[in-house]
Design a protein around this motif. Structure first.
Motif, PDB file in Angstrom:
ATOM      1  N   LEU A  78       6.718   8.564   0.049  1.00 31.89           N
ATOM      2  CA  LEU A  78       5.263   8.398  -0.017  1.00 31.89           C
ATOM      3  C   LEU A  78       4.697   8.044   1.364  1.00 31.89           C
ATOM      4  O   LEU A  78       3.681   8.589   1.780  1.00 31.89           O
ATOM      5  CB  LEU A  78       4.886   7.316  -1.033  1.00 31.89           C
ATOM      6  N   VAL A  79       5.378   7.158   2.063  1.00 33.71           N
ATOM      7  CA  VAL A  79       4.939   6.768   3.408  1.00 33.71           C
ATOM      8  C   VAL A  79       4.956   7.970   4.345  1.00 33.71           C
ATOM      9  O   VAL A  79       4.044   8.163   5.158  1.00 33.71           O
ATOM     10  CB  VAL A  79       5.812   5.621   3.962  1.00 33.71           C
ATOM     11  N   MET A  80       5.977   8.808   4.208  1.00 33.51           N
ATOM     12  CA  MET A  80       6.124   9.982   5.083  1.00 33.51           C
ATOM     13  C   MET A  80       5.326  11.191   4.582  1.00 33.51           C
ATOM     14  O   MET A  80       5.394  12.258   5.173  1.00 33.51           O
ATOM     15  CB  MET A  80       7.611  10.361   5.197  1.00 33.51           C
ATOM     16  N   GLU A  81       4.593  11.012   3.479  1.00 32.95           N
ATOM     17  CA  GLU A  81       3.785  12.079   2.875  1.00 32.95           C
ATOM     18  C   GLU A  81       4.639  13.289   2.494  1.00 32.95           C
ATOM     19  O   GLU A  81       4.254  14.437   2.673  1.00 32.95           O
ATOM     20  CB  GLU A  81       2.644  12.487   3.806  1.00 32.95           C
ATOM     21  N   ASN A  82       5.826  13.021   1.940  1.00 31.30           N
ATOM     22  CA  ASN A  82       6.773  14.069   1.558  1.00 31.30           C
ATOM     23  C   ASN A  82       6.743  14.424   0.081  1.00 31.30           C
ATOM     24  O   ASN A  82       7.626  15.139  -0.396  1.00 31.30           O
ATOM     25  CB  ASN A  82       8.203  13.658   1.935  1.00 31.30           C
ATOM     26  N   ILE A  83       5.781  13.923  -0.669  1.00 32.15           N
ATOM     27  CA  ILE A  83       5.701  14.233  -2.088  1.00 32.15           C
ATOM     28  C   ILE A  83       4.448  15.072  -2.302  1.00 32.15           C
ATOM     29  O   ILE A  83       3.335  14.611  -2.062  1.00 32.15           O
ATOM     30  CB  ILE A  83       5.677  12.947  -2.947  1.00 32.15           C
ATOM     31  N   PRO A  84       4.625  16.322  -2.733  1.00 32.82           N
ATOM     32  CA  PRO A  84       3.474  17.228  -2.854  1.00 32.82           C
ATOM     33  C   PRO A  84       2.442  16.759  -3.877  1.00 32.82           C
ATOM     34  O   PRO A  84       2.781  16.144  -4.885  1.00 32.82           O
ATOM     35  CB  PRO A  84       4.107  18.556  -3.276  1.00 32.82           C
ATOM     36  N   TYR A  85       1.190  17.073  -3.577  1.00 38.18           N
ATOM     37  CA  TYR A  85       0.065  16.770  -4.469  1.00 38.18           C
ATOM     38  C   TYR A  85      -0.017  15.289  -4.826  1.00 38.18           C
ATOM     39  O   TYR A  85      -0.395  14.928  -5.933  1.00 38.18           O
ATOM     40  CB  TYR A  85       0.131  17.614  -5.748  1.00 38.18           C
ATOM     41  N   THR A  86       0.349  14.441  -3.876  1.00 41.49           N
ATOM     42  CA  THR A  86       0.307  12.998  -4.095  1.00 41.49           C
ATOM     43  C   THR A  86      -0.345  12.343  -2.885  1.00 41.49           C
ATOM     44  O   THR A  86       0.040  12.607  -1.753  1.00 41.49           O
ATOM     45  CB  THR A  86       1.729  12.428  -4.283  1.00 41.49           C
ATOM     46  N   THR A  87      -1.334  11.484  -3.152  1.00 42.10           N
ATOM     47  CA  THR A  87      -2.053  10.816  -2.078  1.00 42.10           C
ATOM     48  C   THR A  87      -1.764   9.327  -2.125  1.00 42.10           C
ATOM     49  O   THR A  87      -1.996   8.678  -3.148  1.00 42.10           O
ATOM     50  CB  THR A  87      -3.577  11.045  -2.211  1.00 42.10           C
ATOM     51  N   ALA A  88      -1.238   8.803  -1.020  1.00 43.77           N
ATOM     52  CA  ALA A  88      -0.946   7.378  -0.913  1.00 43.77           C
ATOM     53  C   ALA A  88      -1.504   6.865   0.415  1.00 43.77           C
ATOM     54  O   ALA A  88      -1.370   7.517   1.450  1.00 43.77           O
ATOM     55  CB  ALA A  88       0.557   7.137  -0.983  1.00 43.77           C
ATOM     56  N   TYR A  89      -2.141   5.710   0.359  1.00 44.39           N
ATOM     57  CA  TYR A  89      -2.673   5.042   1.540  1.00 44.39           C
ATOM     58  C   TYR A  89      -1.865   3.768   1.740  1.00 44.39           C
ATOM     59  O   TYR A  89      -1.902   2.875   0.889  1.00 44.39           O
ATOM     60  CB  TYR A  89      -4.151   4.720   1.361  1.00 44.39           C
ATOM     61  N   THR A  90      -1.134   3.696   2.818  1.00 44.39           N
ATOM     62  CA  THR A  90      -0.222   2.581   3.031  1.00 44.39           C
ATOM     63  C   THR A  90      -0.863   1.460   3.849  1.00 44.39           C
ATOM     64  O   THR A  90      -1.788   1.681   4.618  1.00 44.39           O
ATOM     65  CB  THR A  90       1.060   3.053   3.740  1.00 44.39           C
ATOM     66  N   TYR A  91      -0.359   0.277   3.630  1.00 42.02           N
ATOM     67  CA  TYR A  91      -0.660  -0.885   4.458  1.00 42.02           C
ATOM     68  C   TYR A  91       0.647  -1.662   4.594  1.00 42.02           C
ATOM     69  O   TYR A  91       1.658  -1.296   3.983  1.00 42.02           O
ATOM     70  CB  TYR A  91      -1.806  -1.727   3.864  1.00 42.02           C
ATOM     71  N   GLU A  92       0.673  -2.694   5.415  1.00 39.72           N
ATOM     72  CA  GLU A  92       1.930  -3.347   5.765  1.00 39.72           C
ATOM     73  C   GLU A  92       2.757  -3.812   4.566  1.00 39.72           C
ATOM     74  O   GLU A  92       3.981  -3.660   4.556  1.00 39.72           O
ATOM     75  CB  GLU A  92       1.668  -4.536   6.686  1.00 39.72           C
ATOM     76  N   GLU A  93       2.128  -4.349   3.538  1.00 37.66           N
ATOM     77  CA  GLU A  93       2.860  -4.892   2.395  1.00 37.66           C
ATOM     78  C   GLU A  93       2.977  -3.939   1.221  1.00 37.66           C
ATOM     79  O   GLU A  93       3.578  -4.269   0.211  1.00 37.66           O
ATOM     80  CB  GLU A  93       2.193  -6.184   1.901  1.00 37.66           C
ATOM     81  N   GLY A  94       2.383  -2.752   1.303  1.00 33.18           N
ATOM     82  CA  GLY A  94       2.440  -1.838   0.167  1.00 33.18           C
ATOM     83  C   GLY A  94       1.582  -0.608   0.352  1.00 33.18           C
ATOM     84  O   GLY A  94       1.447  -0.102   1.465  1.00 33.18           O
TER      85      GLY A  94
END
Length: 90
Positions: A21-37
């Motif tokens: 998720l951090v590396m944006e390697n999962i198709p059709y999935t949007t994740a916004y990261t921050y230091e703790e999660g």
């Protein structure tokens, strides 16, 4: 409009899924990261292609969030763990 979000500990996903998720390697999935999660947008079932391959642990969280009426999942290392969901050791 006011929406609901699901607040969970990151231990409800495997470390591999979180890394993807951090590396944006999962198709059709949007994740916004921050230091703790991270915040993950729960995709709408009716707009998803049929051939999406996501990790099973992530799909399980999406299903749980939809059942609870949540459109966003907040994963944080310090959030509480739910007994209803599987937990993974990192």
């Amino acid at each position: 409009m006011i929406g609901k979000y699901l607040d969970l500990c990151t231990s409800h996903l495997t470390s591999e899924t979180v890394d993807d998720l951090v590396m944006e390697n999962i198709p059709y999935t949007t994740a916004y990261t921050y230091e703790e999660g991270m915040f993950i947008i729960v995709p709408s079932v009716e707009y998803e292609p049929d051939d999406i391959k996501r990790p099973e642990d992530l799909e399980h969280l999406f299903c749980y969030a939809r059942i609870k009426g949540c459109s966003i999942i907040r994963l944080d290392r310090d959030a509480e763990e739910l007994d209803d969901l599987r937990k993974y050791e990192w």
